[in-house]
Design a protein around this motif. Structure first.
Motif, PDB file in Angstrom:
ATOM      1  N   ARG A  53       0.858  -1.180   0.000  1.00 20.33           N
ATOM      2  CA  ARG A  53       0.000   0.000   0.000  1.00 20.33           C
ATOM      3  C   ARG A  53       0.894   1.230   0.000  1.00 20.33           C
ATOM      4  N   GLY A  54       0.359   2.352  -0.443  1.00 18.46           N
ATOM      5  CA  GLY A  54       1.169   3.569  -0.428  1.00 18.46           C
ATOM      6  C   GLY A  54       0.578   4.684  -1.252  1.00 18.46           C
ATOM      7  N   ASP A  55       0.281   5.822  -0.612  1.00 25.59           N
ATOM      8  CA  ASP A  55      -0.304   6.974  -1.284  1.00 25.59           C
ATOM      9  C   ASP A  55       0.686   8.123  -1.467  1.00 25.59           C
ATOM     10  N   ASN A  56       1.855   8.022  -0.853  1.00 23.32           N
ATOM     11  CA  ASN A  56       2.836   9.096  -0.897  1.00 23.32           C
ATOM     12  C   ASN A  56       4.068   8.604  -1.661  1.00 23.32           C
ATOM     13  N   GLY A  57       4.388   9.254  -2.778  1.00 26.29           N
ATOM     14  CA  GLY A  57       5.465   8.790  -3.637  1.00 26.29           C
ATOM     15  C   GLY A  57       6.812   8.755  -2.958  1.00 26.29           C
ATOM     16  N   HIS A  58       7.130   9.802  -2.216  1.00 24.76           N
ATOM     17  CA  HIS A  58       8.396   9.855  -1.476  1.00 24.76           C
ATOM     18  C   HIS A  58       8.516   8.649  -0.546  1.00 24.76           C
ATOM     19  N   HIS A  59       7.459   8.359   0.177  1.00 25.07           N
ATOM     20  CA  HIS A  59       7.505   7.274   1.150  1.00 25.07           C
ATOM     21  C   HIS A  59       7.486   5.894   0.485  1.00 25.07           C
ATOM     22  N   VAL A  60       6.890   5.780  -0.682  1.00 19.95           N
ATOM     23  CA  VAL A  60       6.927   4.502  -1.396  1.00 19.95           C
ATOM     24  C   VAL A  60       8.368   4.141  -1.747  1.00 19.95           C
ATOM     25  N   VAL A  61       9.102   5.106  -2.296  1.00 22.29           N
ATOM     26  CA  VAL A  61      10.500   4.850  -2.666  1.00 22.29           C
ATOM     27  C   VAL A  61      11.344   4.627  -1.414  1.00 22.29           C
TER      28      VAL A  61
END
Length: 443
Positions: A183-191
């Motif tokens: 799951r992940g809605d924030n691009g910075h945090h996904v990477v």
């Protein structure tokens, strides 16, 4: 197009490199630095263009840090991935060939799974092609803004190049790598979650341990009751105590990270709500925490005040007992089962409180209003109150639904306790330092 030249490329086992990470893309530097903090590998690399003079800019200036921010980054990122892969190949023990390591990294807006396998070489001849491969890569879209597209750049790093980095690193490290966004809605945090999950999985692979196998000889040597980790954890004498009294509840909570010296008798919970008592007892025993919880609440009104206030108090006690979290393992993921239910908890003692879950509470198959004598809505609220007041980041992922909500809740408590036990474990190799690229979790 000028070629990129790399210097001072190092991956040093359990020590810091004397050289910097300077790729010319600031966010990329920050992501590579996760290997320093979470894999405990001393990484360094400096990039410049062929024929380019030594930099005259201040090394800390934005112009220098992002000097290649407007370039076509595929070549640069791929070259760095290949170079670091070759260095990593030197420090993954040959004895760990065909071993697998899995880790999930929880951030407040992302959860990424990494699976690593060290492949056995088909030949020892020099010059043979490496055996590594990027098996799966499913991180896009990088966030939900713009809709259905996500971010094309994070800082100055082109997000399409993240896959290029891991593809080249896998090929030259001899590792099979899978990276999947749960799951992940924030691009910075996904990477960031991807790089941290890779770093943690790599550390476990080098150690010969895995989150899916907590009974192996290597795991017990590193984290078991006779380990240096366990001994140092007991020496810290971490405990917290809180008494609070309002018109609604009178509460005493005392918790000690002491390894349950008296076994099951080390845990005493009496809230007046049997389901609540069982949830907290399961959590404490799996976490190896001695715990006393007493509550006299206005159950003649409802279960809300009692269950909420106990969860708040226990969270506050946990946060106090763990202190700065310096020297602790900090992150872990664990699976809990109860009856037919199976839940995985991924936890970070982050001081960034956040809870995300997909537990079938509001949409439970039996349309239950109560789990035993605890209202279903309060299970959700208890988990939230506990996590927020503990200042943890926690992701619950329901793998299998229980026959009823109580089974699912107990599986979640079991997984929570197992994850907490490992997050709170002392890692002696950190020598009391915080597992963070910031150097602290206090701000």
């Amino acid at each position: 197009m000028a070629a990129f030249i790399l210097t001072n490329v190092t991956c040093l086992e359990l020590c810091k490199s004397p050289h910097p990470i300077s790729t010319g893309i600031g966010f990329f530097d920050h992501m590579i630095d996760q290997l320093n903090s979470h894999a405990q590998i001393g990484v360094s690399v400096t990039v410049r263009k062929e024929g380019e003079a030594e930099a005259t800019l201040d090394a800390s200036s934005a112009e220098h840090v992002n000097r290649y921010g407007t370039e076509d980054q595929s070549s640069l990122v791929g070259t760095v991935g290949a170079a670091l892969g070759r260095e990593l190949k030197k420090i993954v023990p040959a004895k760990n060939e065909n071993a697998t390591s899995r880790f999930c990294c929880p951030l407040d807006e992302a959860l990424v799974e990494c699976i690593l396998t060290k492949r056995a070489s088909s030949s020892n001849r020099e010059g043979d092609d490496p055996q590594g491969k990027l098996i799966q890569f499913s991180l896009a879209p990088y966030g939900k803004y713009p809709a259905n597209k996500g971010r094309s750049k994070i800082g100055c790093l082109q997000t399409c190049c993240v896959e290029t980095f891991f593809e080249n690193l896998a090929q030259h490290s001899g590792l099979h790598i899978s990276l999947s966004k749960i799951r992940g809605d924030n691009g910075h945090h996904v990477v960031e979650s991807a790089f941290k999950a890779f770093s943690r999985a790599l550390r476990n692979l080098i150690d010969g341990t895995d989150t899916n196998n907590t009974s192996s000889e290597q795991f017990m040597t590193m984290w078991g009751e006779r380990s240096e980790s366990h001994s140092e954890g007991l020496q810290l004498a971490r405990e917290g105590r809180l008494e609070r009294c309002t018109k609604e509840t009178s509460i005493l909570v005392h918790a000690c990270f002491d390894g349950l010296p008296n076994g099951r008798d080390s845990v005493h919970v009496d809230t007046g709500i049997k389901t609540m008592d069982e949830l907290l007892s399961v959590l404490a025993r799996e976490a190896c925490i001695s715990m006393e919880v007493k509550c006299k609440g206005d159950l003649y009104v409802d279960d809300h005040h009692t269950s909420e206030d106990v969860a708040i108090a226990l969270g506050q006690v946990m946060n106090h007992a763990l202190g700065t979290k310096a020297g602790l393992n900090r992150m872990w993921c664990a699976v809990g089962t109860f009856g037919d239910a199976e839940v995985e908890v991924t936890m970070d003692l982050s001081n960034r409180p956040c809870i995300t879950h997909n537990l079938s509470l509001s949409s439970n198959p039996n349309n239950e209003e109560y789990a035993g004598d605890l209202s279903v809505e309060m299970i959700d609220h208890v988990l939230e109150s506990l996590v927020i007041n503990s200042k943890f980041t926690v992701h619950f992922v329901q793998n299998k639904v229980g026959q009823d909500v109580e089974e699912t809740a107990l599986a979640a408590a079991c997984a929570y306790g197992k994850a907490l036990r490992m997050c709170a474990a002392v890692d002696p190799r950190r020598a009391g330092k915080t597992a963070s690229s910031k150097g602290t979790l206090s701000v």
